[in-house]
Scaffold this motif. Structure first.
Motif, mmCIF file in Angstrom:
data_model
loop_
_atom_site.group_PDB
_atom_site.id
_atom_site.type_symbol
_atom_site.label_atom_id
_atom_site.label_comp_id
_atom_site.label_asym_id
_atom_site.label_seq_id
_atom_site.Cartn_x
_atom_site.Cartn_y
_atom_site.Cartn_z
ATOM 1 N N ARG A 30 0.843 -1.202 0.000
ATOM 2 C CA ARG A 30 0.000 0.000 0.000
ATOM 3 C C ARG A 30 0.879 1.254 0.000
ATOM 4 O O ARG A 30 0.702 2.148 -0.821
ATOM 5 N N SER A 31 1.836 1.305 0.925
ATOM 6 C CA SER A 31 2.715 2.477 1.006
ATOM 7 C C SER A 31 3.597 2.592 -0.230
ATOM 8 O O SER A 31 3.806 3.701 -0.750
ATOM 9 N N LEU A 32 4.121 1.460 -0.700
ATOM 10 C CA LEU A 32 4.929 1.493 -1.922
ATOM 11 C C LEU A 32 4.128 2.077 -3.078
ATOM 12 O O LEU A 32 4.636 2.920 -3.834
ATOM 13 N N GLY A 33 2.891 1.622 -3.220
ATOM 14 C CA GLY A 33 2.043 2.102 -4.307
ATOM 15 C C GLY A 33 1.743 3.586 -4.210
ATOM 16 O O GLY A 33 1.746 4.300 -5.217
ATOM 17 N N ILE A 34 1.498 4.054 -3.000
ATOM 18 C CA ILE A 34 1.193 5.474 -2.804
ATOM 19 C C ILE A 34 2.401 6.336 -3.165
ATOM 20 O O ILE A 34 2.283 7.324 -3.909
ATOM 21 N N VAL A 35 3.565 5.975 -2.654
ATOM 22 C CA VAL A 35 4.767 6.765 -2.919
ATOM 23 C C VAL A 35 5.130 6.693 -4.404
ATOM 24 O O VAL A 35 5.454 7.708 -5.019
ATOM 25 N N TRP A 36 5.051 5.488 -4.993
ATOM 26 C CA TRP A 36 5.385 5.360 -6.408
ATOM 27 C C TRP A 36 4.429 6.157 -7.295
ATOM 28 O O TRP A 36 4.862 6.790 -8.263
ATOM 29 N N LYS A 37 3.150 6.139 -6.968
ATOM 30 C CA LYS A 37 2.178 6.894 -7.772
ATOM 31 C C LYS A 37 2.572 8.366 -7.809
ATOM 32 O O LYS A 37 2.567 9.000 -8.869
ATOM 33 N N ARG A 38 2.934 8.917 -6.667
ATOM 34 C CA ARG A 38 3.342 10.325 -6.608
ATOM 35 C C ARG A 38 4.654 10.548 -7.353
ATOM 36 O O ARG A 38 4.803 11.507 -8.111
ATOM 37 N N LEU A 39 5.621 9.652 -7.136
ATOM 38 C CA LEU A 39 6.921 9.801 -7.785
ATOM 39 C C LEU A 39 6.805 9.650 -9.297
ATOM 40 O O LEU A 39 7.395 10.427 -10.053
ATOM 41 N N ALA A 40 6.042 8.673 -9.763
ATOM 42 C CA ALA A 40 5.877 8.482 -11.208
ATOM 43 C C ALA A 40 5.255 9.721 -11.844
ATOM 44 O O ALA A 40 5.702 10.173 -12.907
ATOM 45 N N ALA A 41 4.242 10.278 -11.201
ATOM 46 C CA ALA A 41 3.625 11.508 -11.720
ATOM 47 C C ALA A 41 4.637 12.650 -11.721
ATOM 48 O O ALA A 41 4.738 13.410 -12.690
ATOM 49 N N MET A 42 5.410 12.752 -10.659
ATOM 50 C CA MET A 42 6.419 13.807 -10.550
ATOM 51 C C MET A 42 7.451 13.685 -11.674
ATOM 52 O O MET A 42 7.811 14.688 -12.311
ATOM 53 N N LEU A 43 7.917 12.468 -11.920
ATOM 54 C CA LEU A 43 8.910 12.256 -12.971
ATOM 55 C C LEU A 43 8.372 12.654 -14.346
ATOM 56 O O LEU A 43 9.056 13.325 -15.124
ATOM 57 N N GLU A 44 7.154 12.233 -14.631
ATOM 58 C CA GLU A 44 6.601 12.513 -15.950
ATOM 59 C C GLU A 44 6.256 13.990 -16.122
ATOM 60 O O GLU A 44 6.511 14.570 -17.186
ATOM 61 N N VAL A 45 5.715 14.611 -15.105
ATOM 62 C CA VAL A 45 5.392 16.041 -15.201
ATOM 63 C C VAL A 45 6.678 16.850 -15.359
ATOM 64 O O VAL A 45 6.742 17.785 -16.172
ATOM 65 N N HIS A 46 7.695 16.488 -14.613
ATOM 66 C CA HIS A 46 8.985 17.172 -14.723
ATOM 67 C C HIS A 46 9.535 17.046 -16.148
ATOM 68 O O HIS A 46 9.967 18.036 -16.744
ATOM 69 N N ALA A 47 9.511 15.832 -16.690
ATOM 70 C CA ALA A 47 10.010 15.613 -18.051
ATOM 71 C C ALA A 47 9.213 16.432 -19.059
ATOM 72 O O ALA A 47 9.778 17.085 -19.940
ATOM 73 N N GLU A 48 7.901 16.397 -18.933
ATOM 74 C CA GLU A 48 7.044 17.140 -19.870
ATOM 75 C C GLU A 48 7.288 18.643 -19.754
ATOM 76 O O GLU A 48 7.331 19.353 -20.770
ATOM 77 N N ALA A 49 7.463 19.140 -18.537
ATOM 78 C CA ALA A 49 7.734 20.570 -18.343
ATOM 79 C C ALA A 49 9.073 20.946 -18.984
ATOM 80 O O ALA A 49 9.185 22.008 -19.625
ATOM 81 N N GLU A 50 10.078 20.100 -18.815
ATOM 82 C CA GLU A 50 11.365 20.384 -19.461
ATOM 83 C C GLU A 50 11.198 20.426 -20.979
ATOM 84 O O GLU A 50 11.746 21.307 -21.644
ATOM 85 N N GLU A 51 10.437 19.469 -21.510
ATOM 86 C CA GLU A 51 10.262 19.388 -22.958
ATOM 87 C C GLU A 51 9.432 20.551 -23.505
ATOM 88 O O GLU A 51 9.674 21.007 -24.614
ATOM 89 N N GLU A 52 8.485 21.009 -22.741
ATOM 90 C CA GLU A 52 7.643 22.138 -23.179
ATOM 91 C C GLU A 52 8.371 23.473 -23.046
ATOM 92 O O GLU A 52 8.206 24.350 -23.889
ATOM 93 N N LEU A 53 9.153 23.634 -21.970
ATOM 94 C CA LEU A 53 9.634 24.962 -21.615
ATOM 95 C C LEU A 53 11.148 25.139 -21.604
ATOM 96 O O LEU A 53 11.637 26.204 -21.976
ATOM 97 N N PHE A 54 11.883 24.150 -21.143
ATOM 98 C CA PHE A 54 13.328 24.324 -20.985
ATOM 99 C C PHE A 54 14.108 23.961 -22.243
ATOM 100 O O PHE A 54 14.932 24.745 -22.727
ATOM 101 N N TYR A 55 13.871 22.782 -22.798
ATOM 102 C CA TYR A 55 14.674 22.346 -23.943
ATOM 103 C C TYR A 55 14.533 23.240 -25.170
ATOM 104 O O TYR A 55 15.535 23.474 -25.865
ATOM 105 N N PRO A 56 13.336 23.768 -25.484
ATOM 106 C CA PRO A 56 13.290 24.703 -26.615
ATOM 107 C C PRO A 56 14.222 25.907 -26.414
ATOM 108 O O PRO A 56 14.875 26.372 -27.359
ATOM 109 N N GLU A 57 14.310 26.390 -25.184
ATOM 110 C CA GLU A 57 15.209 27.519 -24.894
ATOM 111 C C GLU A 57 16.675 27.078 -24.951
ATOM 112 O O GLU A 57 17.535 27.844 -25.379
ATOM 113 N N LEU A 58 16.941 25.862 -24.519
ATOM 114 C CA LEU A 58 18.300 25.336 -24.603
ATOM 115 C C LEU A 58 18.721 25.197 -26.068
ATOM 116 O O LEU A 58 19.859 25.519 -26.429
#
Length: 169
Positions: A30-58
Motif C-alpha cells: 500500500r505504502s509502496l504504491g502510494i509513494v510510487w504513484k506520486r513519484l511516477a507523476a512527478m517524474l513525468e510532469v517534470h520531463a514534460e515541463a522540461e520538454e515544453e519549456l526548458f529544452y526549446p530555450e536550450l
C-alpha cells in the motif's frame, strides 16, 4: 524563480522520493504504491515541463552560440525521458511490490539518475552561464505553473528525439 534552480530542486526531490521507496518495507505494498504513484507523476510532469519549456530555450541557446552541443544534449535528454517513461509503464503494468514492478521502478530510477547527472553537468550549467537571469526567471515561473497545473500527472508518451529537435529548433 530561476529555471535552473527549479530543475535542480526537482532532481533533489526525485532522489529523496526514491530513497523513501528504499526505506519502505517491501511487504507494505500500500505504502509502496502510494509513494510510487506520486513519484511516477512527478517524474513525468517534470520531463514534460522540461520538454515544453526548458529544452526549446536550450536549443535556442545552442543556435545563438552556433554550438551543436545543446542539440546533442537535448537528443540525449529526450531519449533518457523515454527510458524513464518505459520504466514507469513497466511498473504500471505490474502488481505493486512484485519483481516486475521493482524492475520498472529500478529502470526508471537508473535512467533518471543518468539523466539528472548529465543535465546538471551540461545543459543546466550552460544555461546558467549564458542565459540572463530575467529569461531564466520567466521560464522558471512558467515551469512552476506547469507543474502545479499537472500535479496529478500527464499522459506517459515517448517522443522521437530527432522529431522533437526539428519541431523545436
Amino acid at each position: 524563480m530561476d529555471i535552473t534552480e527549479l530543475i535542480l530542486s526537482d532532481h533533489h526531490e526525485q532522489r529523496r522520493m526514491f530513497a523513501v521507496l528504499d526505506e519502505i518495507d517491501r511487504s507494505d505494498t500500500r505504502s509502496l504504491g502510494i509513494v510510487w504513484k506520486r513519484l511516477a507523476a512527478m517524474l513525468e510532469v517534470h520531463a514534460e515541463a522540461e520538454e515544453e519549456l526548458f529544452y526549446p530555450e536550450l536549443l535556442k541557446l545552442g543556435k545563438a552560440r552556433h554550438d551543436d552541443a545543446e542539440a546533442e544534449e537535448t537528443d540525449d535528454a529526450i531519449g533518457d525521458h523515454n527510458d524513464i517513461r518505459d520504466g514507469i509503464l513497466k511498473a504500471a503494468d505490474a502488481e505493486v511490490g512484485s519483481d516486475d514492478w521493482w524492475e520498472g521502478v529500478n529502470a526508471a530510477r537508473e535512467a533518471n539518475d543518468e539523466h539528472m547527472g548529465e543535465e546538471e553537468h551540461e545543459g543546466l550549467k550552460d544555461f546558467r552561464l549564458h542565459v540572463d537571469l530575467e529569461t531564466r526567471h520567466r521560464i522558471g515561473l512558467a515551469f512552476a505553473v506547469f507543474e502545479a497545473e499537472h500535479v496529478d500527472g500527464v499522459p506517459v508518451v515517448d517522443k522521437d528525439p530527432q522529431t522533437y529537435i526539428e519541431e523545436n529548433s
